[in-house]
Design a protein around this motif. Structure first.
Motif, PDB file in Angstrom:
ATOM      1  N   LEU A   7       0.830  -1.211   0.000  1.00  0.00           N
ATOM      2  CA  LEU A   7       0.000   0.000   0.000  1.00  0.00           C
ATOM      3  C   LEU A   7       0.865   1.263   0.000  1.00  0.00           C
ATOM      4  O   LEU A   7       0.491   2.268  -0.616  1.00  0.00           O
ATOM      5  N   LEU A   8       1.995   1.215   0.667  1.00  0.00           N
ATOM      6  CA  LEU A   8       2.900   2.364   0.613  1.00  0.00           C
ATOM      7  C   LEU A   8       3.390   2.602  -0.813  1.00  0.00           C
ATOM      8  O   LEU A   8       3.496   3.752  -1.260  1.00  0.00           O
ATOM      9  N   LEU A   9       3.682   1.523  -1.532  1.00  0.00           N
ATOM     10  CA  LEU A   9       4.092   1.672  -2.935  1.00  0.00           C
ATOM     11  C   LEU A   9       2.975   2.277  -3.773  1.00  0.00           C
ATOM     12  O   LEU A   9       3.224   3.132  -4.636  1.00  0.00           O
ATOM     13  N   ASP A  10       1.747   1.843  -3.540  1.00  0.00           N
ATOM     14  CA  ASP A  10       0.607   2.407  -4.271  1.00  0.00           C
ATOM     15  C   ASP A  10       0.458   3.893  -3.963  1.00  0.00           C
ATOM     16  O   ASP A  10       0.257   4.714  -4.874  1.00  0.00           O
ATOM     17  N   ALA A  11       0.522   4.251  -2.684  1.00  0.00           N
ATOM     18  CA  ALA A  11       0.359   5.651  -2.291  1.00  0.00           C
ATOM     19  C   ALA A  11       1.472   6.514  -2.879  1.00  0.00           C
ATOM     20  O   ALA A  11       1.227   7.638  -3.347  1.00  0.00           O
TER      21      ALA A  11
ATOM     22  N   ALA B  19       1.222   9.787  -5.304  1.00  0.00           N
ATOM     23  CA  ALA B  19       1.820  11.060  -4.906  1.00  0.00           C
ATOM     24  C   ALA B  19       2.878  11.531  -5.901  1.00  0.00           C
ATOM     25  O   ALA B  19       3.024  12.730  -6.151  1.00  0.00           O
ATOM     26  N   SER B  20       3.610  10.586  -6.499  1.00  0.00           N
ATOM     27  CA  SER B  20       4.693  10.942  -7.425  1.00  0.00           C
ATOM     28  C   SER B  20       4.192  11.310  -8.810  1.00  0.00           C
ATOM     29  O   SER B  20       4.836  12.104  -9.512  1.00  0.00           O
ATOM     30  N   ASN B  21       3.060  10.751  -9.204  1.00  0.00           N
ATOM     31  CA  ASN B  21       2.603  10.905 -10.596  1.00  0.00           C
ATOM     32  C   ASN B  21       1.435  11.857 -10.777  1.00  0.00           C
ATOM     33  O   ASN B  21       1.171  12.267 -11.914  1.00  0.00           O
ATOM     34  N   ASP B  22       0.743  12.198  -9.717  1.00  0.00           N
ATOM     35  CA  ASP B  22      -0.397  13.105  -9.851  1.00  0.00           C
ATOM     36  C   ASP B  22       0.041  14.519  -9.479  1.00  0.00           C
ATOM     37  O   ASP B  22       0.369  14.788  -8.314  1.00  0.00           O
ATOM     38  N   PRO B  23       0.053  15.455 -10.425  1.00  0.00           N
ATOM     39  CA  PRO B  23       0.475  16.822 -10.103  1.00  0.00           C
ATOM     40  C   PRO B  23      -0.393  17.483  -9.034  1.00  0.00           C
ATOM     41  O   PRO B  23       0.061  18.416  -8.361  1.00  0.00           O
ATOM     42  N   ALA B  24      -1.627  17.008  -8.880  1.00  0.00           N
ATOM     43  CA  ALA B  24      -2.520  17.604  -7.891  1.00  0.00           C
ATOM     44  C   ALA B  24      -2.275  17.101  -6.476  1.00  0.00           C
ATOM     45  O   ALA B  24      -2.801  17.668  -5.517  1.00  0.00           O
ATOM     46  N   ALA B  25      -1.496  16.035  -6.330  1.00  0.00           N
ATOM     47  CA  ALA B  25      -1.254  15.461  -5.006  1.00  0.00           C
ATOM     48  C   ALA B  25      -0.212  16.299  -4.263  1.00  0.00           C
ATOM     49  O   ALA B  25       0.924  16.449  -4.713  1.00  0.00           O
ATOM     50  N   VAL B  26      -0.600  16.825  -3.116  1.00  0.00           N
ATOM     51  CA  VAL B  26       0.284  17.681  -2.333  1.00  0.00           C
ATOM     52  C   VAL B  26       1.245  16.857  -1.484  1.00  0.00           C
ATOM     53  O   VAL B  26       2.404  17.220  -1.305  1.00  0.00           O
ATOM     54  N   SER B  27       0.761  15.716  -0.955  1.00  0.00           N
ATOM     55  CA  SER B  27       1.582  14.927  -0.046  1.00  0.00           C
ATOM     56  C   SER B  27       1.073  13.495  -0.002  1.00  0.00           C
ATOM     57  O   SER B  27      -0.038  13.194  -0.452  1.00  0.00           O
TER      58      SER B  27
ATOM     59  N   TYR C 166      -7.858  10.254  -1.303  1.00  0.00           N
ATOM     60  CA  TYR C 166      -7.920   9.767  -2.679  1.00  0.00           C
ATOM     61  C   TYR C 166      -8.755   8.485  -2.770  1.00  0.00           C
ATOM     62  O   TYR C 166      -8.384   7.461  -2.176  1.00  0.00           O
ATOM     63  N   PRO C 167      -9.858   8.511  -3.512  1.00  0.00           N
ATOM     64  CA  PRO C 167     -10.690   7.306  -3.619  1.00  0.00           C
ATOM     65  C   PRO C 167      -9.975   6.141  -4.284  1.00  0.00           C
ATOM     66  O   PRO C 167     -10.223   4.982  -3.950  1.00  0.00           O
TER      67      PRO C 167
ATOM     68  N   PHE D  81      -1.939   2.753  -9.755  1.00  0.00           N
ATOM     69  CA  PHE D  81      -2.433   4.128  -9.619  1.00  0.00           C
ATOM     70  C   PHE D  81      -3.766   4.237 -10.355  1.00  0.00           C
ATOM     71  O   PHE D  81      -3.835   4.067 -11.564  1.00  0.00           O
ATOM     72  N   ILE D  82      -4.835   4.512  -9.610  1.00  0.00           N
ATOM     73  CA  ILE D  82      -6.128   4.841 -10.201  1.00  0.00           C
ATOM     74  C   ILE D  82      -6.347   6.334 -10.013  1.00  0.00           C
ATOM     75  O   ILE D  82      -6.444   6.817  -8.884  1.00  0.00           O
TER      76      ILE D  82
END
Length: 272
Positions: free
Chosen positions: A98-102, A106-114, A122-123, A172-173
């Motif tokens: 799950l840490l890898l998924d998160a 976080a790394s690929n979505d420009p909208a993800a702050v942290s 994130y749904p 990543f969904i």
């Protein structure tokens, strides 16, 4: 009470005795999964949970899982307590996945702050997390409850992942509403899926239920919004990009770019 009502109640009584399974409570299943998520990721804890010790919460969750197993006891491979222990023995590995998924989100979505934002709101991450927990229970030969958990996540997120699907790390969904991942789908590593994507089956007979009916998505594939990929023999080769609204029922080679070709006319109203 009329004769018709009495007859109907007798029918319900007989039907109840013939049920193969007695089911755990759906609300209890939902509470278990949410409390387990709060144990794994404290960022989502409420005030009551935050005041409890980790070991106390762990023991309470173990008891809740055993309680969920008890209605299924006649169809479990071993005692509910033993299966619960085996599940929690595998929890560290689930947590690492799950840490890898998160981190992928976080790394690929420009909208993800942290990372904390990904976990909290994130749904896509929530649906993936519930899937990974349910998949482990399915691996332990627990009937029905895994599907109950993923359907709970479906109701919360609009994302439908069957617990029988095989999904690699760093999944990543993005957005996620309307995503469907069928039972025999195989997804590799570092795959990114947008909203409305269906990884489904073509129409098959009930006798094909145990066959592979859903596609295989290899590593590093991106599938854009509303694409539909169907069929157990359909393989999307690694490092491919599937464009939005694509309908795909045949395999594509690695490094493919698949898209719909259409023409969009843009005109100024001033020239009309």
């Amino acid at each position: 009470m009329t004769f018709a009502t009495t007859t109907f109640l007798d029918h319900l009584l007989n039907q109840r005795a013939q049920y193969r399974y007695k089911l755990p409570s759906r609300p209890d299943a939902g509470r278990f999964i949410d409390q387990l998520m709060r144990l794994l990721f404290p960022v989502t804890q409420d005030c009551q949970s935050a005041s409890q010790q980790v070991e106390e919460t762990y023991n309470r969750l173990n008891e809740q899982l055993v309680c969920l197993f008890r209605p299924l006891a006649d169809n479990l491979p071993s005692r509910p307590e033993d299966i619960a222990d085996r599940f929690f023995d595998n929890l560290p590995a689930i947590y690492e996945r799950l840490l890898l998924d998160a981190r992928a989100i976080a790394s690929n979505d420009p909208a993800a702050v942290s990372l904390e934002e990904v976990v909290a709101v994130y749904p896509g991450f929530y649906a993936i997390a519930v899937y990974r927990i349910a998949h482990q229970l399915l691996h332990l030969d627990v009937p029905l409850l895994p599907r109950m958990l993923t359907e709970y996540a479906h109701s919360q997120t609009g994302i439908d992942i069957h617990p029988g699907a095989q999904i690699g790390p760093s999944f990543f969904i993005d957005h996620g509403t309307g995503v469907v991942v069928g039972e025999t789908t195989i997804i590799g590593e570092n795959v990114k899926v947008y909203q409305g994507v269906t990884l489904g089956a073509t129409h098959v007979a009930k006798s094909m239920a145990q066959k592979k009916r859903h596609p295989t998505i290899e590593n590093n594939v991106v599938i854009y919004a509303n694409a539909t990929i169907l069929g157990g023999n359909t393989v999307v080769g690694h490092d491919s990009v599937i464009g939005g609204n694509v309908w795909l029922t045949e395999s594509v080679e690695p490094y493919s770019l698949v898209y719909n070709q259409h023409q969009t006319d843009v005109r100024s109203k001033k020239t009309e």
